[in-house]
Design an enzyme around this catalytic site. Structure first.
Site, PDB file in Angstrom:
ATOM      1  CG  ASN A 132      16.261   5.621   8.244  1.00 18.72           C
ATOM      2  OD1 ASN A 132      17.236   5.189   7.652  1.00 18.72           O
ATOM      3  ND2 ASN A 132      16.244   6.831   8.816  1.00 18.72           N
TER       4      ASN A 132
ATOM      5  CE  LYS B  75      -4.138   1.923   0.409  1.00 13.48           C
ATOM      6  NZ  LYS B  75      -4.908   1.732   1.653  1.00 13.48           N
ATOM      7  CG  HIS B  76      -0.361   4.876  -0.115  1.00 17.47           C
ATOM      8  ND1 HIS B  76      -0.816   5.432  -1.279  1.00 17.47           N
ATOM      9  CD2 HIS B  76      -1.400   4.917   0.762  1.00 17.47           C
ATOM     10  CE1 HIS B  76      -2.083   5.809  -1.125  1.00 17.47           C
ATOM     11  NE2 HIS B  76      -2.466   5.496   0.101  1.00 17.47           N
TER      12      HIS B  76
ATOM     13  CG  HIS C  13      16.687   6.901  -0.586  1.00 20.78           C
ATOM     14  ND1 HIS C  13      18.037   7.126  -0.675  1.00 20.78           N
ATOM     15  CD2 HIS C  13      16.430   6.654   0.716  1.00 20.78           C
ATOM     16  CE1 HIS C  13      18.578   7.064   0.538  1.00 20.78           C
ATOM     17  NE2 HIS C  13      17.615   6.770   1.392  1.00 20.78           N
TER      18      HIS C  13
END
Length: 519
Positions: free
Chosen positions: A420, A279-280, A519
């Site tokens: 992180n 999700k997302h 990232h």
């Protein structure tokens, strides 16, 4: 523009006979070379050899066939310029109105195991690209076909318009032709650059030639005010997301595709039956199981709230029982290597659910890329794997056999969580996932809270961090939460302090020597 003469010279013979027969019925003279001419003669289709047309034989083992003024003059002559017409008449150059060319199979050749440079070189087409570019440049008077998929479209227009082709069609085909030769030249340059190791010690070419084919337009991008489209890499290895086959459901959105990529990559590298819910951009539940249903039930329990509207991926066949269990939640996309017929029948009752089937293959893209302002970051792909030989227990306590299994799973999942990243696991499933925080301590606390919200105990769990602990505080939070074993890359200046903190609390710690920032 009414067609009178066509030149056919193709490596891919798909649809050739049907095209040539239709052109012949329209009283269009056919010119051809070598193997293509032989195929047409075998089919009893009248054809004139290019060597007879030019008065010059093929030579140099077929390297020189069409590189002749009578060919390129016939393609490049502008019918609206009197001096061009005079020159063509003076030199006996007849106009050529249609070129049908697809090129030597260079990309297919270099994909073969053990191919030599000499074999690759012999599959670099010279005459074909020259004809394609000549015809495309003069598209005001010449049509060019480079893709068998376009044959029916052209024939339909020819039959409808009594042997003529519209300017709009010629322009569209010319654009496609230039794209075709650009992709072809890019593949050659990329291949040869990869062999030029003396000048590129880092393995990256001085110029990167990328070619992607538009697969579909999307309703919008990440947000409704952004336009978007999905492009496929023709050279992508089997198993990556772009090879999906959509079995049902609404068209995929930009966010669907991005999240599906994360879900599929995370699940396909797990050996045991597994389920991943994303999700997302982050996994919100991952679990191993005896089969797909069991894995789903355990993955869903990690974070039922976030699972709503998620992307769900399996690395095993999805059956009807699994589909029945999915009815508890709203599913955007469902991915698996196989679906039973009963499962597909059940899914058809929810026609909007996007169902994707993908090859069960662990191939990787050669490079990962990220667009930045004015440039492109390029790196080798990260499979998320562990170097088993590099794993190192650095504490007095050592993981149990069961903990080792959970540690490997936790570290694998952490690779697909935005940095992180902190992941708690236990008994072959995720218990809490903390993602995308500027502080590793905050990610740990989020993972702990997620577990508490789902009613899951972290006592006796294991935990993974995608990068090293810069201070002992992150380790302390994990230990207080109940983790008895931790896996992390190591490499901090304070590794000794962190390891000592683990020993103080009786926690086993494994260093991987590899990190997985995302990232």
């Amino acid at each position: 523009m009414t067609l009178q003469r066509a030149l056919l010279s193709v490596s891919d013979k798909t649809g050739l006979i049907e095209l040539a027969q239709a052109l012949h019925r329209l009283h269009i003279e056919l010119l051809s070379t070598g193997g293509t001419a032989q195929v047409l003669r075998d089919a009893k289709i009248p054809v004139r050899e290019v060597s007879n047309f030019t008065g010059f034989p093929e030579m140099l083992d077929g390297r020189v066939k069409t590189l002749h003024p009578k060919i390129h003059g016939g393609l490049l002559g502008n019918r609206d310029i009197p001096s061009h017409q005079e020159a063509m008449t003076r030199h006996g150059i007849d106009p050529i109105d249609l070129v049908v060319v697809n090129l030597y199979p260079f990309r297919e050749t270099i994909a073969q195991p053990g191919v030599t440079l000499e074999e690759a070189i012999e599959n670099i087409d010279i005459g074909g690209p020259a004809m394609v570019r000549s015809a495309a440049k003069n598209h005001a008077h010449v049509a060019v076909l480079t893709d068998p998929a376009d044959y029916p479209r052209l024939l339909q227009e020819l039959e409808k318009n009594r042997g003529s082709i519209s300017a709009a069609t010629r322009f569209d085909l010319a654009v496609k032709a230039f794209s075709h030769t650009a992709e072809y030249d890019g593949a050659i340059a990329t291949y040869l650059s990869g062999l030029n190791t003396e000048s590129q010690a880092d393995g990256y070419p001085e110029r990167l030639h990328l070619s992607f084919v538009k697969h579909q337009s999307l309703r919008y991008g990440e947000n409704p005010h952004q336009g978007a489209a999905f492009y496929r890499d023709p050279a992508a290895p089997s198993g990556v997301l772009s090879h999906y086959r959509q079995l049902q459901g609404k068209p995929l959105s930009y966010n669907n595709i991005a999240d599906a990529d994360t879900a599929w990559d995370c699940v396909r590298f797990l050996d045991a039956p597994a389920c991943v819910i994303v999700k997302h951009a982050n996994p919100c539940g991952v679990a191993l199981g005896n089969q797909a249903l069991d894995a789903y039930q355990r993955a869903y329990a990690t974070d039922p709230t976030s699972a709503y509207g998620g992307i769900i991926a399996f690395n095993r066949t999805v059956d009807e029982a699994t589909v029945e269990a999915l009815q508890r939640q709203f599913v955007e996309v469902l991915i698996a290597p196989e679906f039973t017929s009963a499962a597909l029948e059940r899914l058809s009752q929810k026609a909007n659910v996007r169902v994707l089937q993908l090859p069960d293959d662990k191939g990787l893209n050669r490079w990962d890329m990220k667009r930045v302002g004015g440039g492109l970051l390029v790196q080798t792909s990260d499979s998320g794997g562990l170097n088993e030989d590099a794993l190192k227990v650095v504490t007095q306590a050592a993981p149990t056999e069961e903990q080792w299994t959970d540690l490997r799973l936790a570290f694998h999942v952490a690779h697909y969580v935005k940095s992180n990243a902190v992941v708690f696991c236990g008994q072959g499933r995720t218990l809490g996932i903390g993602a995308g925080q500027m502080s590793r301590v905050d990610s740990t606390r989020i993972a702990q809270r997620k577990a508490e919200d789902a009613g899951l105990s972290l006592q006796g769990s294991v935990a993974a961090s995608d990068a090293f602990f810069p201070f002992r505080d992150g380790l302390d939070v994990l230990a207080r939460a109940g983790a008895l074993a931790i896996i992390q890359p190591g490499g901090s200046l304070r590794d000794g302090e962190v390891i000592a903190a683990a020993d103080e609390q009786g926690v086993a710690m494994v260093l991987t020597g590899i990190r997985h920032f995302r990232h």
